[in-house]
Design an enzyme around this catalytic site. Sequence first.
Site, PDB file in Angstrom:
ATOM      1  N   SER A 129      41.690  41.832  38.226  1.00 43.95           N
ATOM      2  CA  SER A 129      40.340  42.410  38.253  1.00 43.95           C
ATOM      3  C   SER A 129      39.258  41.342  38.296  1.00 43.95           C
ATOM      4  O   SER A 129      38.075  41.654  38.214  1.00 43.95           O
ATOM      5  CB  SER A 129      40.127  43.320  37.033  1.00 43.95           C
ATOM      6  OG  SER A 129      40.165  42.564  35.836  1.00 43.95           O
TER       7      SER A 129
ATOM      8  N   HIS B 193      44.841  47.599  35.224  1.00 39.68           N
ATOM      9  CA  HIS B 193      46.004  48.043  34.440  1.00 39.68           C
ATOM     10  C   HIS B 193      46.736  49.250  35.001  1.00 39.68           C
ATOM     11  O   HIS B 193      47.949  49.362  34.836  1.00 39.68           O
ATOM     12  CB  HIS B 193      45.566  48.381  33.013  1.00 39.68           C
ATOM     13  CG  HIS B 193      45.228  47.189  32.170  1.00 39.68           C
ATOM     14  ND1 HIS B 193      46.200  46.362  31.639  1.00 39.68           N
ATOM     15  CD2 HIS B 193      44.043  46.672  31.761  1.00 39.68           C
ATOM     16  CE1 HIS B 193      45.622  45.393  30.927  1.00 39.68           C
ATOM     17  NE2 HIS B 193      44.310  45.549  30.992  1.00 39.68           N
TER      18      HIS B 193
ATOM     19  N   GLU C 262      47.787  40.569  30.608  1.00 40.42           N
ATOM     20  CA  GLU C 262      46.443  40.229  31.084  1.00 40.42           C
ATOM     21  C   GLU C 262      46.421  39.072  32.087  1.00 40.42           C
ATOM     22  O   GLU C 262      45.704  39.126  33.070  1.00 40.42           O
ATOM     23  CB  GLU C 262      45.518  39.890  29.899  1.00 40.42           C
ATOM     24  CG  GLU C 262      45.184  41.079  28.999  1.00 40.42           C
ATOM     25  CD  GLU C 262      44.341  42.165  29.671  1.00 40.42           C
ATOM     26  OE1 GLU C 262      43.915  41.996  30.825  1.00 40.42           O
ATOM     27  OE2 GLU C 262      44.135  43.219  29.009  1.00 40.42           O
TER      28      GLU C 262
ATOM     29  N   HIS D 123      37.831  46.875  35.132  1.00 39.09           N
ATOM     30  CA  HIS D 123      38.962  46.076  34.636  1.00 39.09           C
ATOM     31  C   HIS D 123      40.121  46.972  34.213  1.00 39.09           C
ATOM     32  O   HIS D 123      41.267  46.772  34.620  1.00 39.09           O
ATOM     33  CB  HIS D 123      38.562  45.185  33.455  1.00 39.09           C
ATOM     34  CG  HIS D 123      39.762  44.658  32.721  1.00 39.09           C
ATOM     35  ND1 HIS D 123      40.501  43.586  33.187  1.00 39.09           N
ATOM     36  CD2 HIS D 123      40.406  45.097  31.614  1.00 39.09           C
ATOM     37  CE1 HIS D 123      41.532  43.385  32.378  1.00 39.09           C
ATOM     38  NE2 HIS D 123      41.503  44.286  31.412  1.00 39.09           N
TER      39      HIS D 123
HETATM   40 CO    CO Z   1      42.927  44.455  29.935  1.00 39.52          CO
END
Ligand code: CO
Length: 263
Positions: free
Chosen positions: A193, A133, A174, A128
């Site tokens: 993700s 990111h 997010e 993730h």
């Molecule tokens: Co995150």
Amino acid sequence: MEETAKLRGNYRNIGPDYAVEQRWAGYTPEDHALYRRLYERQSALLPHLACAEFNTALAGLDAAKGIPRFDLVSQRLRRATGWEIVPVPGLVPDEVFFEHLAHKRFPVTVWLRKPEEFDYVVEPDVFHDFFGHVPLLFDPAYADHMCEYGKGGLKALRLGGLKYLARLYWYTIEFGLIKTEDGVRAYGAGLLSSGGELGFSVQSPKPARRPFELMTVMASDYHIDSYQDQYFVIEGFGQLLEETAPDFTPLYARLQQQDKAAA
Ligand code: CO
Ligand code: PHE
């Protein structure tokens, strides 16, 4: 975040800023294979569901073969936007997190989920954090925004605004959606993700997709254990930068007032 001790991950060897060694050589062939499977599933979804900035950055990353070496990615990231990756054991306290961001260091969890967590993992793992990111940190506008966000987080802690700023993070960094020439796409790491929620967020008729509006977002609760029932759509990263540039001090005061009045 006082529950740090109960968090998943090995916190025994942390530095004062929670940094650890990535210990890349300690990953097993099974870890790399699992990461590769995660990577392959997600990258098959990206062409139609992720924003172009993400796809471009990911393609330049050479991160498909296995869990990447953070030090090598950091070298390139430093050259591109001045950012680097900081290996961490897992979730870190808010203040530590914001300090890192404010100094252009993105904390990335070192552990990888178990095979039985292929579809869903409760706490952020290396897949993730890295896949979701890191690519957009190669985009200069996005990278600047993250740094400002870190400074804004430290300020929110002083002003009692963390709850509101956390909602902003949730609905943008997010779970954010962005308008593009090819329709709505995802730019949020939690979506990029995720095997299931990425398609859900962009294509399902179920959730609401509302135009991004700062105060609405900061007043909107979210849930962490199911797909979102609403997403906020930005017009472009420029809008995100512009709308978050003003001083949030009076906004936090207003939101606190609203909460008090509703209680
Ligand atoms: Co995150
Ligand atoms: N402008 C915000 C403040 O004054 C800080 C911030 C910047 C928050 C960028 C989020 C993103 O508090």
